[in-house]
Design a protein around this motif. Structure first.
Motif, PDB file in Angstrom:
ATOM      1  N   HIS A 117       0.863  -1.184   0.000  1.00 19.54           N
ATOM      2  CA  HIS A 117       0.000   0.000   0.000  1.00 19.54           C
ATOM      3  C   HIS A 117       0.903   1.239   0.000  1.00 19.54           C
ATOM      4  O   HIS A 117       1.779   1.367   0.873  1.00 19.54           O
ATOM      5  CB  HIS A 117      -0.898  -0.029   1.249  1.00 19.54           C
ATOM      6  CG  HIS A 117      -1.950   1.035   1.261  1.00 19.54           C
ATOM      7  ND1 HIS A 117      -1.654   2.365   1.477  1.00 19.54           N
ATOM      8  CD2 HIS A 117      -3.286   0.966   1.073  1.00 19.54           C
ATOM      9  CE1 HIS A 117      -2.777   3.066   1.439  1.00 19.54           C
ATOM     10  NE2 HIS A 117      -3.784   2.239   1.180  1.00 19.54           N
ATOM     11  N   HIS A 118       0.674   2.124  -0.965  1.00 20.52           N
ATOM     12  CA  HIS A 118       1.572   3.268  -1.156  1.00 20.52           C
ATOM     13  C   HIS A 118       1.706   4.143   0.105  1.00 20.52           C
ATOM     14  O   HIS A 118       2.806   4.594   0.444  1.00 20.52           O
ATOM     15  CB  HIS A 118       1.048   4.092  -2.337  1.00 20.52           C
ATOM     16  CG  HIS A 118       1.898   5.269  -2.688  1.00 20.52           C
ATOM     17  ND1 HIS A 118       3.052   5.169  -3.427  1.00 20.52           N
ATOM     18  CD2 HIS A 118       1.773   6.585  -2.398  1.00 20.52           C
ATOM     19  CE1 HIS A 118       3.587   6.362  -3.576  1.00 20.52           C
ATOM     20  NE2 HIS A 118       2.827   7.251  -2.957  1.00 20.52           N
ATOM     21  N   ILE A 119       0.599   4.369   0.789  1.00 18.61           N
ATOM     22  CA  ILE A 119       0.665   5.257   1.960  1.00 18.61           C
ATOM     23  C   ILE A 119       1.330   4.545   3.150  1.00 18.61           C
ATOM     24  O   ILE A 119       2.117   5.146   3.888  1.00 18.61           O
ATOM     25  CB  ILE A 119      -0.744   5.805   2.314  1.00 18.61           C
ATOM     26  CG1 ILE A 119      -1.256   6.691   1.160  1.00 18.61           C
ATOM     27  CG2 ILE A 119      -0.745   6.590   3.628  1.00 18.61           C
ATOM     28  CD1 ILE A 119      -0.380   7.902   0.826  1.00 18.61           C
ATOM     29  N   ALA A 121       3.617   2.482   2.786  1.00 25.23           N
ATOM     30  CA  ALA A 121       5.040   2.545   2.435  1.00 25.23           C
ATOM     31  C   ALA A 121       5.628   3.912   2.807  1.00 25.23           C
ATOM     32  O   ALA A 121       6.737   3.983   3.345  1.00 25.23           O
ATOM     33  CB  ALA A 121       5.222   2.269   0.945  1.00 25.23           C
ATOM     34  N   HIS A 122       4.892   4.992   2.543  1.00 20.58           N
ATOM     35  CA  HIS A 122       5.385   6.317   2.956  1.00 20.58           C
ATOM     36  C   HIS A 122       5.647   6.325   4.467  1.00 20.58           C
ATOM     37  O   HIS A 122       6.674   6.816   4.928  1.00 20.58           O
ATOM     38  CB  HIS A 122       4.361   7.402   2.627  1.00 20.58           C
ATOM     39  CG  HIS A 122       4.524   8.005   1.253  1.00 20.58           C
ATOM     40  ND1 HIS A 122       5.682   8.605   0.822  1.00 20.58           N
ATOM     41  CD2 HIS A 122       3.652   8.107   0.210  1.00 20.58           C
ATOM     42  CE1 HIS A 122       5.523   9.058  -0.421  1.00 20.58           C
ATOM     43  NE2 HIS A 122       4.301   8.758  -0.820  1.00 20.58           N
ATOM     44  N   VAL A 123       4.698   5.793   5.233  1.00 25.25           N
ATOM     45  CA  VAL A 123       4.839   5.795   6.703  1.00 25.25           C
ATOM     46  C   VAL A 123       6.048   4.953   7.107  1.00 25.25           C
ATOM     47  O   VAL A 123       6.884   5.372   7.914  1.00 25.25           O
ATOM     48  CB  VAL A 123       3.552   5.262   7.368  1.00 25.25           C
ATOM     49  CG1 VAL A 123       3.740   5.148   8.881  1.00 25.25           C
ATOM     50  CG2 VAL A 123       2.359   6.156   7.040  1.00 25.25           C
ATOM     51  N   VAL A 142       1.477  13.379   4.443  1.00 26.32           N
ATOM     52  CA  VAL A 142       1.075  14.494   3.576  1.00 26.32           C
ATOM     53  C   VAL A 142       1.661  14.317   2.175  1.00 26.32           C
ATOM     54  O   VAL A 142       2.861  14.397   1.977  1.00 26.32           O
ATOM     55  CB  VAL A 142       1.526  15.843   4.196  1.00 26.32           C
ATOM     56  CG1 VAL A 142       0.555  16.279   5.271  1.00 26.32           C
ATOM     57  CG2 VAL A 142       2.933  15.793   4.783  1.00 26.32           C
ATOM     58  N   SER A 143       0.772  14.075   1.205  1.00 23.73           N
ATOM     59  CA  SER A 143       1.262  13.852  -0.162  1.00 23.73           C
ATOM     60  C   SER A 143       0.354  14.566  -1.155  1.00 23.73           C
ATOM     61  O   SER A 143      -0.477  15.395  -0.765  1.00 23.73           O
ATOM     62  CB  SER A 143       1.306  12.348  -0.445  1.00 23.73           C
ATOM     63  OG  SER A 143      -0.003  11.865  -0.606  1.00 23.73           O
ATOM     64  N   GLY A 144       0.496  14.194  -2.439  1.00 27.69           N
ATOM     65  CA  GLY A 144      -0.343  14.813  -3.450  1.00 27.69           C
ATOM     66  C   GLY A 144      -1.764  14.274  -3.440  1.00 27.69           C
ATOM     67  O   GLY A 144      -2.677  14.882  -3.977  1.00 27.69           O
ATOM     68  N   THR A 306       9.609  11.892  -0.965  1.00 25.07           N
ATOM     69  CA  THR A 306       8.898  11.878  -2.246  1.00 25.07           C
ATOM     70  C   THR A 306       8.845  10.439  -2.744  1.00 25.07           C
ATOM     71  O   THR A 306       9.552   9.570  -2.230  1.00 25.07           O
ATOM     72  CB  THR A 306       9.627  12.772  -3.283  1.00 25.07           C
ATOM     73  OG1 THR A 306      11.013  12.500  -3.195  1.00 25.07           O
ATOM     74  CG2 THR A 306       9.367  14.230  -3.032  1.00 25.07           C
ATOM     75  N   ASP A 307       8.022  10.183  -3.763  1.00 23.20           N
ATOM     76  CA  ASP A 307       7.813   8.793  -4.195  1.00 23.20           C
ATOM     77  C   ASP A 307       9.136   8.113  -4.531  1.00 23.20           C
ATOM     78  O   ASP A 307       9.941   8.640  -5.311  1.00 23.20           O
ATOM     79  CB  ASP A 307       6.859   8.771  -5.389  1.00 23.20           C
ATOM     80  CG  ASP A 307       5.419   9.021  -4.953  1.00 23.20           C
ATOM     81  OD1 ASP A 307       5.174   9.010  -3.725  1.00 23.20           O
ATOM     82  OD2 ASP A 307       4.562   9.217  -5.820  1.00 23.20           O
ATOM     83  N   ASN A 308       9.334   6.952  -3.935  1.00 19.72           N
ATOM     84  CA  ASN A 308      10.581   6.203  -4.106  1.00 19.72           C
ATOM     85  C   ASN A 308      10.268   4.724  -3.886  1.00 19.72           C
ATOM     86  O   ASN A 308       9.202   4.373  -3.369  1.00 19.72           O
ATOM     87  CB  ASN A 308      11.625   6.703  -3.099  1.00 19.72           C
ATOM     88  CG  ASN A 308      11.260   6.396  -1.661  1.00 19.72           C
ATOM     89  OD1 ASN A 308      11.588   5.338  -1.140  1.00 19.72           O
ATOM     90  ND2 ASN A 308      10.512   7.288  -1.011  1.00 19.72           N
TER      91      ASN A 308
HETATM   92 ZN    ZN Z   1       3.477   9.197  -2.621  1.00 17.41          ZN
END
Ligand code: ZN
Ligand code: KG4
Length: 338
Positions: A117-119, A121-123, A142-144, A306-308
């Motif tokens: 899950h993208h979010i 993954a951000h966390v 906080v993202s786009g 940022t997205d990675n």
């Molecule tokens: Zn993102």
């Protein structure tokens, strides 16, 4: 016999393609060996991401990006133990390119596939570097596409305490930048032009939502009305002050709710995640609040905000340990819930 069977080190390839960044990373036993990102410049002339063009660009770059990630890591394909890929949320076409590639590679190597899950993954990008946060912690994400305060109880146990009821804060940054004619992506340009500006110069009405929720559509409308009445010359001459003022307000709206969430929950371990986490004013103010309130603060380095794909690979690493694998019929999900 393939060497992964004799290796004690867990090698995971992560692939990210949810929006306009094609990214791949290799993580070995939780340590990032490579983190390759190809940003798609084609969207700049349209002032925003064009999904069809994003999917086509992923198709062109995915093999070179994955090859570069393996090479930089010094890892042969056959020593990989698993492949993690962003399953959602995101744009369907771009997600399909990444997921089909991940499935094909996992199938050909005979190794497990892990949907991420993208979010989340951000966390979990907060676990790439030391010091790592300890559970439970609050994460301002906080993202786009997202603006949330999460109560993170464990790697895969995250409760949404509050979230935006309309636009995400990154979207607000981008739309405001577009209204000012600054270009795309707008968040980083507002951040750049705000340097040296006076944040008190202009005032805009903040929207106050109940509990820990946010709303950014009102401020975008107010800004649109403000800018319509100004000449291009005025905007040019006051660019730094306008950017500093709007940025300060958006950051204040985020941190005001975070402080309330920390007070209400009594949790003093705080983390930041997502592309907007790059914002210099947000990072500066959050550090100041952490000192004021005695919070333990975790903020990933810029490359992991940022997205990675390093964040995807680290998430897959934790999923591997709990045996959470996907099968080859797993579908990507543009509106995936946590
Ligand atoms: Zn993102
Ligand atoms: O997480 P991310 O890379 O992609 C999504 O998952 O959406 O976040 C992208 C968002 C964009 O809205 C972009 O303008 C914003 O992050 N952003 C920034 C900055 N750098 C990127 N916003 C404010 N200040 C920045 N320096």
């Amino acid at each position: 016999m393939s060497s992964y069977r004799v290796s004690k080190l867990l090698n995971i390839l992560g692939i990210e393609s949810s929006c306009d960044e094609t990214a791949a990373s290799v993580v070995q036993d939780g340590n990032v060996l490579s983190n390759v990102v190809a940003s798609q410049l084609i969207h700049q002339k349209y002032g925003g991401v064009v999904p069809e063009l994003a999917a086509r660009a992923h198709q062109v770059t995915i093999i070179p990006v994955v090859t570069a990630a393996l090479e930089q890591a010094g890892i042969e394909k056959h020593t990989l133990h698993a492949i993690g890929f962003t399953q959602g949320p995101g744009l369907l076409g771009p997600l399909l390119v990444g997921s089909c590639f991940a499935k094909s590679l996992a199938f050909s190597l005979g190794i497990p596939l892990i949907g991420v899950h993208h979010i989340q993954a951000h966390v979990l990008g907060n676990f790439i570097e030391d010091p790592k946060p300890s559970f439970p912690f609050l994460c301002l994400t906080v993202s786009g596409g997202h603006t949330q305060i999460l109560l993170v109880k464990d790697y895969f146990c995250m409760d949404v305490l509050g979230e935006t009821q309309d636009d995400a804060v990154g979207e607000a940054f981008d739309k405001i930048a577009k209204l000012m004619g600054l270009g795309y992506p707008g968040g980083s340009l507002i951040d750049k032009y705000a340097k040296g500006g006076d944040p008190q110069s202009f005032s805009f009405p903040a929207t106050n939502m109940p509990n820990f929720d946010f709303s950014f559509s009102g401020i975008k409308t107010a800004f649109s009305l403000f800018i319509q009445k100004k000449t291009p010359q005025f905007i040019e001459e006051n660019r730094a002050d306008i950017c500093a003022s709007i940025q300060a307000l958006l950051v204040h709206m985020l941190l005001n709710k975070l402080v309330k969430a920390a007070q209400k929950t009594g949790i003093h371990a705080i983390a930041l995640a997502g592309g907007v986490a790059v914002n210099s004013h947000l990072r500066h103010r959050l550090k100041a609040l952490a000192e004021q309130y005695g919070w333990t603060l975790s903020m990933p380095s810029i490359d992991y905000c940022t997205d990675n794909a390093a964040m995807v690979a680290i998430t897959a690493h934790y999923k591997y340990h709990i045996g959470k694998f996907a099968n080859l019929s797993t579908r990507c999900s543009p509106r995936m819930v946590m």
